[in-house]
Design an enzyme around this catalytic site. Structure first.
Site, PDB file in Angstrom:
ATOM      1  N   ASP A  78      -5.853   3.472 -12.736  1.00 35.41           N
ATOM      2  CA  ASP A  78      -6.168   2.342 -13.619  1.00 35.41           C
ATOM      3  C   ASP A  78      -7.470   2.682 -14.331  1.00 35.41           C
ATOM      4  OD1 ASP A  78      -4.166   0.074 -12.579  1.00 35.41           O
ATOM      5  OD2 ASP A  78      -4.843   1.284 -10.905  1.00 35.41           O
ATOM      6  N   LEU A  99       0.818  -1.216   0.000  1.00 37.10           N
ATOM      7  CA  LEU A  99       0.000   0.000   0.000  1.00 37.10           C
ATOM      8  C   LEU A  99       0.850   1.263   0.000  1.00 37.10           C
ATOM      9  CD1 LEU A  99      -2.712  -1.122   2.583  1.00 37.10           C
ATOM     10  CD2 LEU A  99      -2.771  -1.310   0.088  1.00 37.10           C
ATOM     11  N   HIS A 100       0.330   2.280  -0.671  1.00 34.22           N
ATOM     12  CA  HIS A 100       0.971   3.599  -0.715  1.00 34.22           C
ATOM     13  C   HIS A 100      -0.120   4.657  -0.593  1.00 34.22           C
ATOM     14  CE1 HIS A 100      -0.502   3.589  -4.815  1.00 34.22           C
ATOM     15  NE2 HIS A 100       0.206   2.495  -5.090  1.00 34.22           N
ATOM     16  N   GLN A 113      -5.241 -12.527 -12.610  1.00 33.08           N
ATOM     17  CA  GLN A 113      -5.017 -11.383 -13.499  1.00 33.08           C
ATOM     18  C   GLN A 113      -3.568 -11.244 -13.931  1.00 33.08           C
ATOM     19  OE1 GLN A 113      -6.510  -8.599 -10.414  1.00 33.08           O
ATOM     20  NE2 GLN A 113      -4.809  -7.281 -11.006  1.00 33.08           N
ATOM     21  N   HIS A 126      -3.449   4.198  -2.504  1.00 35.91           N
ATOM     22  CA  HIS A 126      -4.438   3.321  -1.874  1.00 35.91           C
ATOM     23  C   HIS A 126      -5.099   4.030  -0.685  1.00 35.91           C
ATOM     24  CE1 HIS A 126      -1.480   0.221  -3.502  1.00 35.91           C
ATOM     25  NE2 HIS A 126      -2.599  -0.164  -4.061  1.00 35.91           N
ATOM     26  N   SER A 179       2.632   3.797  -7.578  1.00 38.73           N
ATOM     27  CA  SER A 179       2.288   2.429  -7.962  1.00 38.73           C
ATOM     28  C   SER A 179       3.116   1.474  -7.115  1.00 38.73           C
ATOM     29  CB  SER A 179       2.607   2.200  -9.441  1.00 38.73           C
ATOM     30  OG  SER A 179       2.667   0.814  -9.713  1.00 38.73           O
TER      31      SER A 179
HETATM   32  P1  AMP Z   1      -3.724  -2.176  -6.885  1.00 42.85           P
HETATM   33  O1  AMP Z   1      -3.295  -2.524  -5.503  1.00 42.85           O
HETATM   34  O2  AMP Z   1      -2.610  -1.711  -7.764  1.00 42.85           O
HETATM   35  O3  AMP Z   1      -4.579  -3.247  -7.513  1.00 42.85           O
HETATM   36  O4  AMP Z   1      -4.664  -0.908  -6.748  1.00 42.85           O
HETATM   37  C1  AMP Z   1      -5.787  -0.924  -5.913  1.00 42.85           C
HETATM   38  C2  AMP Z   1      -6.583   0.325  -6.132  1.00 42.85           C
HETATM   39  O5  AMP Z   1      -5.780   1.459  -5.838  1.00 42.85           O
HETATM   40  C3  AMP Z   1      -7.049   0.485  -7.595  1.00 42.85           C
HETATM   41  O6  AMP Z   1      -8.368   1.005  -7.600  1.00 42.85           O
HETATM   42  C4  AMP Z   1      -6.065   1.479  -8.135  1.00 42.85           C
HETATM   43  O7  AMP Z   1      -6.562   2.234  -9.223  1.00 42.85           O
HETATM   44  C5  AMP Z   1      -5.821   2.361  -6.925  1.00 42.85           C
HETATM   45  N1  AMP Z   1      -4.560   3.080  -7.062  1.00 42.85           N
HETATM   46  C6  AMP Z   1      -3.338   2.545  -7.294  1.00 42.85           C
HETATM   47  N2  AMP Z   1      -2.414   3.522  -7.424  1.00 42.85           N
HETATM   48  C7  AMP Z   1      -3.087   4.698  -7.282  1.00 42.85           C
HETATM   49  C8  AMP Z   1      -2.698   6.077  -7.325  1.00 42.85           C
HETATM   50  N3  AMP Z   1      -1.440   6.446  -7.552  1.00 42.85           N
HETATM   51  N4  AMP Z   1      -3.643   7.005  -7.131  1.00 42.85           N
HETATM   52  C9  AMP Z   1      -4.944   6.639  -6.924  1.00 42.85           C
HETATM   53  N5  AMP Z   1      -5.366   5.374  -6.864  1.00 42.85           N
HETATM   54  C10 AMP Z   1      -4.458   4.408  -7.043  1.00 42.85           C
END
Ligand code: AMP
Length: 289
Positions: free
Chosen positions: A161, A42-43, A70, A46, A196
């Protein structure tokens, strides 16, 4: 461990779908549930979704699940970061009420290829779906399962995304799922790079180059505001800027934000979408005009 009461402020953690399902349905009627699906590592991106859910809902549920369905056979499923303890501490601090951390077996008692799949054709087969065939099929399959387990009124997805967000909206509309999908703005590093979980793969020099992507998208937006509405000219402009960098472009396109149909003549609120590679790392970004 099955969770404690939401009001105690200690985040409850579940790994078994049926236990989470029962817990959420035992909450007082009228409590609004918000849901944030993630793959962990997480960042701030998230955590912005968690904040958006907390602002709107009584109970915020966050899932952490690296979804094998996926990932393609040559992709980074095995090396995807999984700092679970750190993630749970971040969620607790951010005020999430419930974390859901299922195993692959919990989510897929029968392997995904042999069990029910949810697919959104057409939208899933373009852009990232070309280079990553089956990717969005895995996403919609897992998100539909998660939505059925959690039963939220609202689910929060990042615009980072963007194609995924449009596909999820299509899925819940087509399946009459009683949930509102909320898109949240992209959170960026100070130098513009979209946050990311995969940015940690970048070498120091790649990390220095990476903000050029956002710069290039912004530069196209500036030209659009200056009066250029030909998508081909704006796309060529981005390609030209990135040509002088080690970024390898997968696609750059300008699309309608609702249907992802490519535009010839660009309008306000259209999105420019980018995907490419720096070294072995795939990066995506986008910007609204
Ligand atoms: P992930 O863990 O990469 O599958 O992302 C989980 C959720 O966090 C998804 O809805 C992503 O679009 C969102 N997300 C990831 N990176 C960002 C970001 N930099 N800004 C906003 N939402 C993000």
């Amino acid at each position: 461990m099955p969770g404690k009461s939401v009001s105690s402020k200690t985040m409850a953690v579940f790994s078994k779908p049926v236990e989470l399902y029962r817990f959420l349905r035992s909450l007082k009627p009228g409590k609004t549930i918000g849901f944030v699906p993630t793959m962990g590592a997480l960042h701030e991106g998230h955590l912005s979704l968690v904040a958006a859910s907390k602002a709107r809902c009584d109970v915020t549920v966050v899932s952490i699940f690296v979804n094998p369905a996926q990932f393609g056979p040559t992709e980074d499923f095995d090396r995807y970061p999984r700092p679970l303890e750190q993630d749970l501490a971040l969620l607790q601090r951010a005020g999430a009420d419930v974390a859901f951390t299922p195993s692959s077996k919990d989510m897929y008692p029968i392997p995904p290829k042999d069990s029910t799949q949810v697919t959104v054709p057409v939208l899933s087969d373009r852009f990232c779906g070309v280079t990553r065939p089956g990717f969005f099929y895995g996403v919609t399959t897992v998100v539909s399962r998660l939505l059925n387990i959690v039963g939220p009124e609202y689910a929060f997805f990042g615009e980072k995304d963007f194609q995924q967000l449009v596909i999820i909206r299509r899925m819940v509309t087509d399946l009459f799922m009683p949930v509102t999908i909320v898109g949240c703005p992209i959170v960026r590093e100070a130098d513009g790079l979209a946050m990311s979980s995969r940015n940690i793969y970048l070498s120091a020099t790649e990390r220095e180059t990476a903000p050029r992507i956002y710069e290039a998208l912004n530069s196209a937006a500036a030209i659009f505001y200056g009066g250029e509405i030909q998508a081909s000219a704006l796309i060529a402009h981005v390609r030209r800027i990135l040509e002088s960098t080690p970024v390898r472009i997968d696609y750059v396109d300008i699309v309608s934000p609702d249907t992802l149909e490519p535009r010839h003549l660009v309008q306000r609120d259209d999105r420019i979408l980018f995907a490419g590679y720096l070294g072995r790392t795939r990066l995506i970004d986008n910007l609204a005009f």
